[in-house]
Design a protein around this motif. Structure first.
Motif, PDB file in Angstrom:
ATOM      1  N   THR A   1     -19.082  19.738  61.874  1.00 14.91           N
ATOM      2  CA  THR A   1     -18.354  20.803  62.567  1.00 14.91           C
ATOM      3  C   THR A   1     -17.540  21.629  61.565  1.00 14.91           C
ATOM      4  O   THR A   1     -17.551  22.860  61.597  1.00 14.91           O
ATOM      5  CB  THR A   1     -17.430  20.195  63.641  1.00 14.91           C
ATOM      6  OG1 THR A   1     -18.235  19.464  64.554  1.00 14.91           O
ATOM      7  CG2 THR A   1     -16.656  21.262  64.388  1.00 14.91           C
ATOM      8  N   GLY A   2     -16.850  20.935  60.671  1.00 18.51           N
ATOM      9  CA  GLY A   2     -16.091  21.631  59.633  1.00 18.51           C
ATOM     10  C   GLY A   2     -17.003  22.450  58.727  1.00 18.51           C
ATOM     11  O   GLY A   2     -16.686  23.585  58.365  1.00 18.51           O
ATOM     12  N   MET A   3     -18.149  21.875  58.364  1.00 11.25           N
ATOM     13  CA  MET A   3     -19.105  22.602  57.519  1.00 11.25           C
ATOM     14  C   MET A   3     -19.563  23.884  58.209  1.00 11.25           C
ATOM     15  O   MET A   3     -19.667  24.950  57.586  1.00 11.25           O
ATOM     16  CB  MET A   3     -20.320  21.709  57.205  1.00 11.25           C
ATOM     17  CG  MET A   3     -20.011  20.534  56.282  1.00 11.25           C
ATOM     18  SD  MET A   3     -21.361  19.312  56.232  1.00 11.25           S
ATOM     19  CE  MET A   3     -22.590  20.187  55.231  1.00 11.25           C
TER      20      MET A   3
ATOM     21  N   LEU B   1     -17.985  25.577  60.531  1.00 10.60           N
ATOM     22  CA  LEU B   1     -16.888  26.552  60.612  1.00 10.60           C
ATOM     23  C   LEU B   1     -16.787  27.362  59.318  1.00 10.60           C
ATOM     24  O   LEU B   1     -16.253  28.467  59.306  1.00 10.60           O
ATOM     25  CB  LEU B   1     -15.560  25.838  60.879  1.00 10.60           C
ATOM     26  CG  LEU B   1     -15.294  25.408  62.322  1.00 10.60           C
ATOM     27  CD1 LEU B   1     -14.075  24.475  62.382  1.00 10.60           C
ATOM     28  CD2 LEU B   1     -15.072  26.608  63.241  1.00 10.60           C
ATOM     29  N   ARG B   2     -17.264  26.794  58.211  1.00 15.27           N
ATOM     30  CA  ARG B   2     -17.202  27.490  56.926  1.00 15.27           C
ATOM     31  C   ARG B   2     -18.550  28.096  56.541  1.00 15.27           C
ATOM     32  O   ARG B   2     -18.781  28.384  55.362  1.00 15.27           O
ATOM     33  CB  ARG B   2     -16.720  26.550  55.825  1.00 15.27           C
ATOM     34  CG  ARG B   2     -15.363  25.924  56.084  1.00 15.27           C
ATOM     35  CD  ARG B   2     -14.264  26.902  56.451  1.00 15.27           C
ATOM     36  NE  ARG B   2     -13.993  27.878  55.405  1.00 15.27           N
ATOM     37  CZ  ARG B   2     -13.141  28.903  55.535  1.00 15.27           C
ATOM     38  NH1 ARG B   2     -12.504  29.077  56.675  1.00 15.27           N
ATOM     39  NH2 ARG B   2     -12.961  29.745  54.550  1.00 15.27           N
TER      40      ARG B   2
ATOM     41  N   VAL C   1     -14.840  32.340  65.946  1.00 14.54           N
ATOM     42  CA  VAL C   1     -15.640  31.472  65.073  1.00 14.54           C
ATOM     43  C   VAL C   1     -16.952  31.143  65.782  1.00 14.54           C
ATOM     44  O   VAL C   1     -17.072  31.325  66.994  1.00 14.54           O
ATOM     45  CB  VAL C   1     -14.928  30.128  64.764  1.00 14.54           C
ATOM     46  CG1 VAL C   1     -13.586  30.366  64.095  1.00 14.54           C
ATOM     47  CG2 VAL C   1     -14.744  29.292  66.028  1.00 14.54           C
TER      48      VAL C   1
END
Lengths: 299, 338
Positions: free
Chosen positions: B67-69, B71-72, B108
């Motif tokens: 999920t973090g990946m 978002l970036r 996002v």
């Protein structure tokens, strides 16, 4: 950052949060809130030295982090009021903020792998950005954070885990919820942890700066444990601590008082008046802002 | 060599890694030479060693990292080794992954694909045989897809990996992996029509049959059993069915089912998950609401409301089978007493 700017940042957070608590009972804000009063030195000390493209992931107690990051007070007030001009147009509310590279979410431990994944992506993309994520002592009870620490260490992820240990999770003292110690939790995963017990922003700033620089150059996670004091209730009116205890920490551990003493009185007063006017102006703008339309549901 | 569902999905992962260097695979035991518990990722780590990442046994952490990946700006694909373990990541899926886009006011997007094999009939017992997607159906912001041997299962996941802006839970029934892809154009017994959109439905009917008097609706491996049952219903009982095979479960788009059921007036919905509060219940509710004054008789077939037993005799009796579909078809058309 000079002393007066640091003070401005601390004072702005304090006044913003007091405005929130003072006006909550009047029904201006909807939902709930978790204010940062007493902990201001952590946010300012850690975040004032960030690079512009660094990333911050915060938790339920996020207003102070957001303002120290450089966030706009009117947009935050408006978000707390559920207004269309809020950071997320009123969809998120107090705990769910996003602006530029600032994010927050209201489920504690679950934030930590997401922030870790962001830092992992920055590494994979060969950016030099660092991610800073904030946890409370209560969050140490949720297991998923240990999955994230493990992967962060294993994959050399450039992230700083800031544990703000205010010694109380909602109403439960840390002694009742935490076995072992906090530093050992990080060390078990091969993550260096630095611990401070201070409410002086000038003690936090240089340590945070040096750790962040190391994370950026070494591409490895680190932890910063900040022992701190929360003056305000967990949310609103749910403080079970004694008046004597609160008076004691307020007289000895107030970041505003500690740092304020360093400034000439006249300059400090002038700046306090400026900030007061700014907070009031932001609040009144937000009060008069429109609510979102129902178009969001028309799909 | 005939393409199977497994080889189609495997090729698609290779193609996606090749098409976009933002694509990453994460999972447990997905590296060569093992290539994943069901071999869907076979060869990927050899061809793309830097973008295929072996995860610790941390299903929740892995979904959070992905999920973090996303978002970036990356496009991670997570394999959960057995679908049963997706509950470990439920908080990540419900409170983080699926929420971010909406709650941050569409500022996002979170293009994460979670692939996972579900389903039983292999004797793996209560915690390695379940069909759990019903617990995620109706989660706002989450798309749920299920390939079949109809059409192009690899194309379905390739398109999701490369083009999606939102999270996708991609349910692969284990029994589909070895099956050859269906002959979509030249099957002597069946006419198969695709709706040709990005998550197509397939209309399956008996070649040369009179108009159908019953609609069967399902997804995943149950479509195989439904197709066998409709053949026998036609040739042994002269009951003609139309089978609708869906590849997208959520958000619900039931126009193909509604169209068919409006003509036939009879609908059987089938799933391998437990009956109560399942996919089929929502399908029938929506069809009932959308059917206006027209009356449609409906029936659900699903796993009995017990955990999946390991013993094959018990397991077979738990899941809806070909014979159950035939019986329901005969009962609904009045050819057999209830």
């Amino acid at each position: 950052m000079d002393n007066i700017s640091v003070y401005r940042s601390l004072y702005q957070i304090r006044l913003f949060e007091e405005t929130v608590l003072d006006n909550f009972a009047r029904g201006v804000f909807s939902g709930t809130t978790h204010t940062y009063i007493g902990q201001e030195a952590n946010a300012v000390g850690v975040l004032c030295q960030l690079e512009e493209s660094d990333i911050v992931f915060s938790n339920h107690r996020c207003h102070g982090h957001f303002l120290a990051y450089g966030g706009d007070m009117r947009a935050l007030f408006a978000e707390l009021m559920g207004k269309a001009t809020g950071l997320c147009a009123g969809r998120g509310g107090s705990q769910h903020l996003h602006w530029k590279n600032f994010y927050s979410n209201g489920v504690q431990g679950g934030i930590v792998p997401v922030a870790t994944g962001m830092a992992f992506a920055e590494k994979l993309l060969n950016n030099s950005n660092v991610v800073i994520t904030f946890l409370g002592d209560g969050t140490l009870g949720e297991g998923i954070i240990y999955e994230a620490f493990n992967m962060a260490s294993l994959w050399h992820v450039p992230i700083l885990y800031v544990v703000e240990n205010n010694h109380i999770a909602q109403t439960t003292p840390v002694e009742m919820t935490l076995a072992g110690n906090i530093r050992g939790r990080f060390n078990a995963f091969g993550i260096t942890a630095t611990e401070l017990d201070t409410s002086d922003v000038l003690e936090i700033m240089p340590v945070a700066k040096s750790i962040t620089a190391d994370i950026r150059s070494q591409q490895k996670p680190q932890a910063l444990i900040l022992n701190t004091c929360r003056f305000s209730p967990h949310s609103k009116g749910d403080d079970t601590r004694s008046a004597e205890f609160l008076a004691e920490i307020k007289s000895t551990r107030d970041p505003i008082m500690i740092h304020g003493k360093r400034l000439p009185e006249e300059a400090r007063h002038k700046m306090e008046q400026e900030v007061t006017q700014e907070v009031e102006a932001a609040y009144h703008k937000a009060v008069n802002d429109p609510f979102p339309s129902l178009e969001a549901f028309e799909e | 060599m005939t393409d199977t569902v497994l080889s189609s999905l495997n090729s698609a992962l290779h193609q996606a890694l090749s098409a976009n260097d933002k694509v990453y695979l994460l999972g447990e035991d997905i590296l060569d030479p093992y290539g994943g518990a069901f071999k869907v990722t076979r060869g990927c780590s050899t061809a793309f060693p830097n973008r295929v990442i072996a995860s610790p046994i941390s299903e929740a952490g892995m979904v959070g990292i992905a999920t973090g990946m996303a978002l970036r700006g990356l496009r991670p694909v997570v394999e959960i080794m057995f679908g049963d373990f997706v509950t470990l990541a439920a908080d990540q899926i419900i409170n983080h992954l699926s929420k971010f886009r909406w709650m941050y006011n569409d500022q996002v997007c979170v293009p994460v694909i979670i692939r996972t094999p579900m389903g039983g009939r292999r004797g793996y017992g209560p915690t390695h045989s379940q069909t759990l997607e019903k617990f995620f159906l109706g989660t706002p912001g989450l798309r749920i897809m299920a390939p079949t041997s109809f059409g192009d299962p690899g194309g379905l996941i390739f398109d999701a990996i490369i083009n999606t802006e939102d999270p996708v839970l991609f349910i692969e029934n284990k029994l589909l992996y070895p099956l050859p892809l269906k002959n979509m154009l030249g099957d002597p017994d069946f006419d198969i029509i695709s709706t040709m959109d990005e998550a197509p439905s397939y209309y399956v009917s008996i070649h040369g049959a009179p108009s159908a008097s019953i609609t069967l609706a399902t997804y995943g491996y149950m479509a195989e059993l439904a197709q066998k049952a409709m053949y026998r219903l036609a040739y042994e009982y002269e009951v003609f069915a139309e089978l609708i095979v869906l590849t997208q479960l959520a958000p619900f788009n039931l126009s193909s089912v509604l169209e068919s059921a409006s003509h036939t007036g009879r609908l059987i919905v089938m799933e391998e998950g437990n009956l109560t509060m399942g996919w089929g219940a929502e399908v029938i509710a929506r069809i009932a609401e959308a059917s206006g004054s027209k009356s449609i008789q409906a029936r659900r077939l699903a796993a009995k409301d017990y955990s999946v037993p390991a013993s094959s005799l018990l397991e077979t009796a738990l899941f809806p089978g070909e014979q159950d579909i035939i019986r329901a078809g005969l009962q609904l058309t009045g050819k057999q007493k209830e």
